[in-house]
Design a protein around this motif. Structure first.
Motif, PDB file in Angstrom:
ATOM      1  N   UNK A   1       0.781  -0.959  -0.097  1.00 29.60           N
ATOM      2  CA  UNK A   1       0.080   0.004  -0.008  1.00 29.60           C
ATOM      3  C   UNK A   1       0.872   1.472  -0.046  1.00 29.60           C
ATOM      4  N   UNK A   2       2.065   1.215   0.586  1.00 34.56           N
ATOM      5  CA  UNK A   2       2.775   2.250   0.688  1.00 34.56           C
ATOM      6  C   UNK A   2       3.402   2.633  -0.775  1.00 34.56           C
ATOM      7  N   UNK A   3       3.758   1.344  -1.504  1.00 28.90           N
ATOM      8  CA  UNK A   3       4.286   1.326  -2.785  1.00 28.90           C
ATOM      9  C   UNK A   3       3.381   1.729  -3.580  1.00 28.90           C
ATOM     10  N   UNK A   4       2.152   1.405  -3.597  1.00 22.51           N
ATOM     11  CA  UNK A   4       1.202   1.991  -4.401  1.00 22.51           C
ATOM     12  C   UNK A   4       0.797   3.417  -4.427  1.00 22.51           C
ATOM     13  N   UNK A   5       0.720   3.923  -2.757  1.00 27.38           N
ATOM     14  CA  UNK A   5       0.437   5.380  -2.689  1.00 27.38           C
ATOM     15  C   UNK A   5       1.762   6.104  -3.143  1.00 27.38           C
ATOM     16  N   UNK A   6       2.968   5.806  -2.804  1.00 26.39           N
ATOM     17  CA  UNK A   6       4.064   6.764  -3.249  1.00 26.39           C
ATOM     18  C   UNK A   6       4.357   6.673  -4.875  1.00 26.39           C
ATOM     19  N   UNK A   7       4.030   5.581  -5.256  1.00 28.74           N
ATOM     20  CA  UNK A   7       4.210   5.659  -6.806  1.00 28.74           C
ATOM     21  C   UNK A   7       3.213   6.532  -7.413  1.00 28.74           C
ATOM     22  N   UNK A   8       1.753   6.380  -7.047  1.00 30.80           N
ATOM     23  CA  UNK A   8       1.040   7.253  -7.674  1.00 30.80           C
ATOM     24  C   UNK A   8       1.102   8.679  -7.489  1.00 30.80           C
ATOM     25  N   UNK A   9       1.659   9.066  -6.300  1.00 35.98           N
ATOM     26  CA  UNK A   9       1.570  10.211  -5.697  1.00 35.98           C
ATOM     27  C   UNK A   9       2.891  11.059  -6.577  1.00 35.98           C
ATOM     28  N   UNK A  10       3.718  10.272  -6.826  1.00 35.46           N
ATOM     29  CA  UNK A  10       4.904  10.906  -7.373  1.00 35.46           C
ATOM     30  C   UNK A  10       4.608  10.988  -8.712  1.00 35.46           C
ATOM     31  N   UNK A  11       3.929   9.934  -9.299  1.00 36.32           N
ATOM     32  CA  UNK A  11       3.633  10.053 -10.816  1.00 36.32           C
ATOM     33  C   UNK A  11       2.980  11.450 -11.107  1.00 36.32           C
ATOM     34  N   UNK A  12       1.899  11.435  -9.975  1.00 36.23           N
ATOM     35  CA  UNK A  12       0.892  12.916 -10.294  1.00 36.23           C
ATOM     36  C   UNK A  12       1.793  14.080  -9.756  1.00 36.23           C
ATOM     37  N   UNK A  13       2.800  13.968  -8.962  1.00 36.25           N
ATOM     38  CA  UNK A  13       3.681  14.924  -8.454  1.00 36.25           C
ATOM     39  C   UNK A  13       2.643  15.767  -7.651  1.00 36.25           C
ATOM     40  N   UNK A  14       2.107  15.091  -6.634  1.00 40.32           N
ATOM     41  CA  UNK A  14       1.488  15.631  -5.577  1.00 40.32           C
ATOM     42  C   UNK A  14       2.336  15.667  -4.196  1.00 40.32           C
ATOM     43  N   UNK A  15       2.583  16.937  -3.939  1.00 42.76           N
ATOM     44  CA  UNK A  15       3.326  17.023  -2.461  1.00 42.76           C
ATOM     45  C   UNK A  15       2.464  16.991  -1.141  1.00 42.76           C
TER      46      UNK A  15
END
Length: 376
Positions: free
Chosen positions: A278-292
């Protein structure tokens, strides 16, 4: 998840890292879909590990109680000790306690070795670590944590709390019930054996009848570790594929970006546990969409109730993301099944409970989640 460079690794961490780093894979890519040969290899690893873990548990009980009952006080004498301030004496078998601790220490070391070897073998069978994986080192650290049964709370870095909505007492009770399973089972087992053998059953028989129980607990623990390793090595390529698909389709959609973090939080809360996938999913998506994320990020606690207010394509994709997140830890609890049934009836989820259960089984069996990822 980065390893603290200033923290010295333990002996077992260094050994696990060496094992995972020394394995070479014939596959160019990490596998999310397994063929019959790879599935057979995983089954071989599983049964070998069961045998080793079960024998360790049974032998631990036998080696502890046989000398105790055969040699008695000649080897394990009872010693009297005065209890300070109470004026009473108690009898302790110091040698037996020391002997017990030594055996437990040896068993723990052996089981740790077995766990590391099984996790490494599973990773190799599934093509992990893949040289092409941009998060190779992070995933390797995650496998080390699995083999050593270390808790991982990386989700806290993203402000995501799986226990959201539970009181501190609720969290404590939930965790204590999980940890007391073995103790309660051991007590009930001895009670049942005593009843079966009679009130005056030989203490040796009662003690030795604990061997199958401890063998079963070791097998159960080994099974949990192997299952966890399996889902951790198969999830990253699927997460990369889904992340890429979502980014290509919605990178310019602000209405999608606005609900992403709340949806990721809802996935974690539904599980009531910290999980690396779940961490990997969340961090991957947030990074891809550049959500800080800054400070304590805000999220919509009732995001699922508000899905019908979103455009149809956003609503459908968020529902797909939530189902994907529910599946990638390899477990589908009764609570989640009830929630899925409710959300399906209310029109929140376009997928039935039967369909999601099928995807859960497919994922764990190494058949991937292509049907879900490609759903339109």
């Amino acid at each position: 998840m980065k390893q603290n460079p200033h923290r010295k690794r333990s002996f077992w961490e260094r050994y696990a890292l060496k094992q995972l780093s020394s394995e070479t894979n014939s596959q160019e890519e990490q596998l999310a879909v397994l063929d019959e040969k790879e599935i057979a290899e995983l089954q071989r690893i599983q049964w070998q590990t069961y045998l080793k873990a079960g024998l360790a548990g049974a032998l631990g009980v036998i080696l502890l109680y046989l000398p105790y009952h055969i040699f008695g006080e000649s080897l394990f004498p009872k010693r009297s000790f005065q209890v300070p301030y109470f004026g009473q004496k108690i009898e302790l078998e110091i040698e037996f306690l020391v002997f017990s601790v030594i055996l437990v220490f040896i068993e723990i070391w052996y089981l740790t070795y077995v766990n590391i070897k099984s996790v490494t073998a599973i990773a190799k069978a599934c093509g992990c670590p893949s040289q092409s994986d941009p998060r190779k080192e992070e995933n390797k650290e995650a496998l080390i944590s699995v083999s050593l049964e270390k808790k991982q709370n990386e989700l806290e870095q993203l402000g995501i709390n799986p226990y959201e909505g539970l009181s501190p007492w609720g969290v404590w009770t939930f965790q204590m019930l999980v940890r007391l399973k073995a103790t309660i089972s051991g007590f009930l087992w001895k009670l049942i054996v005593t009843k079966i053998l009679g009130r005056y059953a030989f203490r040796l028989l009662v003690d030795l009848f604990g061997a199958p129980l401890y063998a079963a607990f070791n097998i159960y623990a080994a099974r949990k570790i192997m299952n966890e390793a399996r889902v951790r090595v198969m999830a990253p390529p699927l997460i990369r594929e889904l992340t890429q698909q979502l980014h290509e389709e919605f990178r310019n959609r602000e209405d999608f970006r606005q609900v992403l973090y709340s949806a990721l939080h809802a996935i974690s809360v539904s599980k009531r546990s910290f999980h690396y996938n779940h961490f990997l999913l969340a961090s991957s998506i947030l990074d891809a969409f550049e959500i800080e994320l800054e400070g304590d990020p805000e999220f919509d606690r009732k995001v699922l109730e508000h899905l019908d207010e979103l455009p149809e394509d956003v609503r459908f994709t968020i529902a797909k993301l939530i189902v994907f997140g529910i599946l990638i830890d390899g477990k589908l609890s009764m609570i989640e099944k009830r929630s899925i049934r409710t959300m399906h009836k209310e029109g929140v989820l376009p997928y039935s409970e039967e369909q999601i259960e099928k995807w859960a089984k497919d994922f764990f069996k190494g058949k991937g989640l292509q049907e879900l990822i490609e759903a339109k």
